[in-house]
Scaffold this active site. Structure first.
Site, PDB file in Angstrom:
ATOM      1  N   GLU A 163      57.858  -6.129  16.530  1.00 15.34           N
ATOM      2  CA  GLU A 163      57.741  -5.263  17.709  1.00 15.34           C
ATOM      3  C   GLU A 163      56.486  -4.383  17.653  1.00 15.34           C
ATOM      4  O   GLU A 163      55.783  -4.196  18.645  1.00 15.34           O
ATOM      5  CB  GLU A 163      58.982  -4.371  17.823  1.00 15.34           C
ATOM      6  N   GLY A 186      52.464  -0.807  19.793  1.00 18.02           N
ATOM      7  CA  GLY A 186      52.866   0.288  18.901  1.00 18.02           C
ATOM      8  C   GLY A 186      54.321   0.654  19.101  1.00 18.02           C
ATOM      9  O   GLY A 186      55.220  -0.089  18.722  1.00 18.02           O
ATOM     10  N   LYS A 235      46.867  -9.214  20.848  1.00 15.57           N
ATOM     11  CA  LYS A 235      48.193  -8.831  21.358  1.00 15.57           C
ATOM     12  C   LYS A 235      48.654  -9.804  22.451  1.00 15.57           C
ATOM     13  O   LYS A 235      49.831 -10.148  22.527  1.00 15.57           O
ATOM     14  CB  LYS A 235      48.137  -7.397  21.884  1.00 15.57           C
TER      15      LYS A 235
HETATM   16  N1  LIG Z   1      48.100   2.988  12.849  1.00 12.99           N
HETATM   17  C1  LIG Z   1      48.755   2.660  13.961  1.00 12.99           C
HETATM   18  O1  LIG Z   1      49.104   3.492  14.779  1.00 12.99           O
HETATM   19  C2  LIG Z   1      49.104   1.196  14.221  1.00 12.99           C
HETATM   20  C3  LIG Z   1      49.759   0.852  15.420  1.00 12.99           C
HETATM   21  C4  LIG Z   1      50.158  -0.478  15.628  1.00 12.99           C
HETATM   22  C5  LIG Z   1      49.842  -1.438  14.680  1.00 12.99           C
HETATM   23  N2  LIG Z   1      49.150  -1.091  13.541  1.00 12.99           N
HETATM   24  C6  LIG Z   1      48.872  -2.130  12.536  1.00 12.99           C
HETATM   25  O2  LIG Z   1      49.626  -1.798  11.366  1.00 12.99           O
HETATM   26  C7  LIG Z   1      48.905  -2.195  10.211  1.00 12.99           C
HETATM   27  C8  LIG Z   1      48.749  -0.996   9.297  1.00 12.99           C
HETATM   28  O3  LIG Z   1      47.990   0.001   9.976  1.00 12.99           O
HETATM   29  P1  LIG Z   1      47.662   1.397   9.285  1.00 12.99           P
HETATM   30  O4  LIG Z   1      47.111   2.241  10.358  1.00 12.99           O
HETATM   31  O5  LIG Z   1      48.825   1.846   8.499  1.00 12.99           O
HETATM   32  O6  LIG Z   1      46.496   0.972   8.291  1.00 12.99           O
HETATM   33  P2  LIG Z   1      45.943   1.827   7.053  1.00 12.99           P
HETATM   34  O7  LIG Z   1      46.255   3.273   7.235  1.00 12.99           O
HETATM   35  O8  LIG Z   1      44.548   1.404   6.852  1.00 12.99           O
HETATM   36  O9  LIG Z   1      46.830   1.321   5.818  1.00 12.99           O
HETATM   37  C9  LIG Z   1      46.742   0.025   5.309  1.00 12.99           C
HETATM   38  C10 LIG Z   1      47.412  -0.024   3.971  1.00 12.99           C
HETATM   39  O10 LIG Z   1      47.377  -1.364   3.479  1.00 12.99           O
HETATM   40  C11 LIG Z   1      46.978  -1.332   2.112  1.00 12.99           C
HETATM   41  N3  LIG Z   1      46.407  -2.602   1.698  1.00 12.99           N
HETATM   42  C12 LIG Z   1      45.195  -3.118   1.988  1.00 12.99           C
HETATM   43  N4  LIG Z   1      45.059  -4.323   1.388  1.00 12.99           N
HETATM   44  C13 LIG Z   1      46.206  -4.547   0.698  1.00 12.99           C
HETATM   45  C14 LIG Z   1      46.654  -5.582  -0.153  1.00 12.99           C
HETATM   46  N5  LIG Z   1      45.906  -6.666  -0.405  1.00 12.99           N
HETATM   47  N6  LIG Z   1      47.887  -5.488  -0.709  1.00 12.99           N
HETATM   48  C15 LIG Z   1      48.679  -4.398  -0.463  1.00 12.99           C
HETATM   49  N7  LIG Z   1      48.294  -3.365   0.327  1.00 12.99           N
HETATM   50  C16 LIG Z   1      47.073  -3.452   0.907  1.00 12.99           C
HETATM   51  C17 LIG Z   1      46.005  -0.176   2.023  1.00 12.99           C
HETATM   52  O11 LIG Z   1      45.871   0.228   0.666  1.00 12.99           O
HETATM   53  P3  LIG Z   1      45.039   1.537   0.207  1.00 12.99           P
HETATM   54  O12 LIG Z   1      45.917   2.708   0.574  1.00 12.99           O
HETATM   55  O13 LIG Z   1      44.916   1.348  -1.258  1.00 12.99           O
HETATM   56  O14 LIG Z   1      43.754   1.484   0.959  1.00 12.99           O
HETATM   57  C18 LIG Z   1      46.729   0.859   2.893  1.00 12.99           C
HETATM   58  O15 LIG Z   1      47.723   1.517   2.138  1.00 12.99           O
HETATM   59  C19 LIG Z   1      47.597  -2.783  10.700  1.00 12.99           C
HETATM   60  O16 LIG Z   1      47.723  -4.184  10.716  1.00 12.99           O
HETATM   61  C20 LIG Z   1      47.431  -2.215  12.094  1.00 12.99           C
HETATM   62  O17 LIG Z   1      46.705  -3.067  12.956  1.00 12.99           O
HETATM   63  C21 LIG Z   1      48.797   0.209  13.298  1.00 12.99           C
END
Ligand SMILES: NC(=O)c1ccc[n+]([C@@H]2O[C@H](COP(=O)([O-])OP(=O)(O)OC[C@H]3O[C@@H](n4cnc5c(N)ncnc54)[C@H](OP(=O)(O)O)[C@@H]3O)[C@@H](O)[C@H]2O)c1
Length: 342
Positions: free
Chosen positions: A147, A152, A223
């Site tokens: 979802e 989001g 998306k």
């Molecule tokens: N942020 C939003 O509001 C939002 C909304 C909808 C969808 N999304 C999607 O949700 C996902 C996460 O977004 P986010 O904003 O949380 O990103 P983020 O803040 O950049 O966090 C990504 C996390 O993944 C970790 N990571 C990177 N490579 C990895 C690996 N090989 N193995 C394990 N962990 C790994 C990073 O580690 P480190 O901490 O060590 O860097 C970090 O903890 C993305 O795909 C994004 O497109 C985000």
């Protein structure tokens, strides 16, 4: 009974999910008779696994204080470390990679292949390899829910799949990128040229330094592909989406549209035959003429006619709420499968 969760990716969304587990596990327990329990956390360089349960608040505090969640991965991969570890659901929330879907694709494929359920917000694997992931889930009796990957916090996939099960959805038109909407809105409201509105979006943290993912329509196209697969049963990838971004939208075009009581919006259109992201003229007052950074989906259905679903497209707790809705849906299915009263 516990539902043991491993969170892979401990950034904005991963930590938000840990927080909502603390806040909502008791309510889900009383609703479904199962307790959500965090048993594993991974970030890009470290991990922590404990079959007896981890304290989500302590994991968030540790990440904030030390910048890691536990021992170093030391070259080991997430699938290797999880191969002999018991868990029920992988929450895969690593960064979206639209080139090859990695690392999320390997994480999700490994979990599904070993019969574990997956809940994800990660668009890359779904926009590139939806068919393969769905097939792996089916073959191994696992479930995949996503979802949070589109819209989001806006519950478009679950609404379309579950609530409208008797309706025929003819098509969906949507605004799924808040950054583009912000830029187009600033151009109209303040008469700013595109470059200046983009700079403002970057200064406010809406757009990345390299904004192409948003303004070239890549995010919206990913998306759209997910919606096409999930709701219309299509077998398409991100590459099948006809895509035009907003780089070419001039201030003159925005002003001409305004003179005709219209706005320009980056609209994703998905149906059994259409799959397109492009700037469109939308009459002022139409639901898709939405301002700000909200996401909106307009569904055209056979019985209910037109309906719209709008909400936040991003944010720590907002996105975690969509992940939680998927976890709750899995728990509800468990409950029904076990013949327990809801
Ligand atoms: N942020 C939003 O509001 C939002 C909304 C909808 C969808 N999304 C999607 O949700 C996902 C996460 O977004 P986010 O904003 O949380 O990103 P983020 O803040 O950049 O966090 C990504 C996390 O993944 C970790 N990571 C990177 N490579 C990895 C690996 N090989 N193995 C394990 N962990 C790994 C990073 O580690 P480190 O901490 O060590 O860097 C970090 O903890 C993305 O795909 C994004 O497109 C985000």
């Amino acid at each position: 009974m516990n539902v043991d969760v491993v969170i892979v990716g401990f950034g904005t969304v991963g930590q938000g999910v840990a927080e909502v587990i603390v806040r909502k596990a008791p309510a889900l327990h009383s609703a479904f008779g199962e307790k959500l329990r965090l048993v594993g956390v991974f970030d890009s360089s470290s991990y922590e696994l404990n079959g007896k349960g981890l304290d989500p608040r302590e994991m968030i505090a540790r990440k904030e204080k030390l910048g890691k969640v536990g021992p170093r991965l030391d070259g080991k991969t997430v699938p290797e470390l999880l191969a002999d570890f018991h868990y029920d659901v992988m929450v895969e929330v690593t960064p979206t990679n639209i080139q090859d879907g990695e690392p999320g694709l390997s994480h999700m494929m490994a979990a599904l292949t070993s019969g574990k359920d997956v809940v994800t917000s990660n668009k890359g694997p779904l926009a590139l390899k939806f068919k393969e992931l769905a097939a792996a889930a089916k073959k191994n009796g696992a479930r995949m829910r996503f979802e949070a990957s589109v819209g989001g916090a806006t519950p478009i996939i679950n609404v379309s799949r579950d609530l409208l099960v008797g309706e025929k959805i003819h098509s969906i038109r949507a605004i799924v990128n808040g950054t583009c909407n912000f830029i187009l809105n600033r151009m109209k409201e303040e008469g700013l040229p595109f470059e200046q509105a983009l700079r403002e979006a970057q200064e406010l943290g809406y757009a990345e330094k390299d904004p192409s993912y948003d303004i070239d329509g890549i995010d919206s196209a990913a998306k759209a592909a997910i919606l096409a697969n999930a709701i219309f049963g299509r077998e398409c990838t991100f590459h099948d989406v006809r895509r035009v971004g907003i780089r070419g939208v001039s201030l003159e075009a925005v002003s001409l549209a305004a003179a005709e009581k219209k706005v320009i919006r980056l609209v994703a259109e998905v149906s059994p035959t259409r799959l397109e992201v492009s700037p469109r003229l939308v009459p002022i007052g139409h639901p898709l003429a939405i301002g700000g950074t909200l996401n909106i989906f307009q569904l055209m259905t056979d019985l209910a006619g037109e309906m719209t679903v709008a909400g936040k497209g991003a944010g720590r707790l907002e996105t975690a709420s969509a992940v939680l809705s998927d976890l709750a849906a899995l728990m509800k299915e468990n409950c029904v499968a076990k013949g327990r009263e809801l």
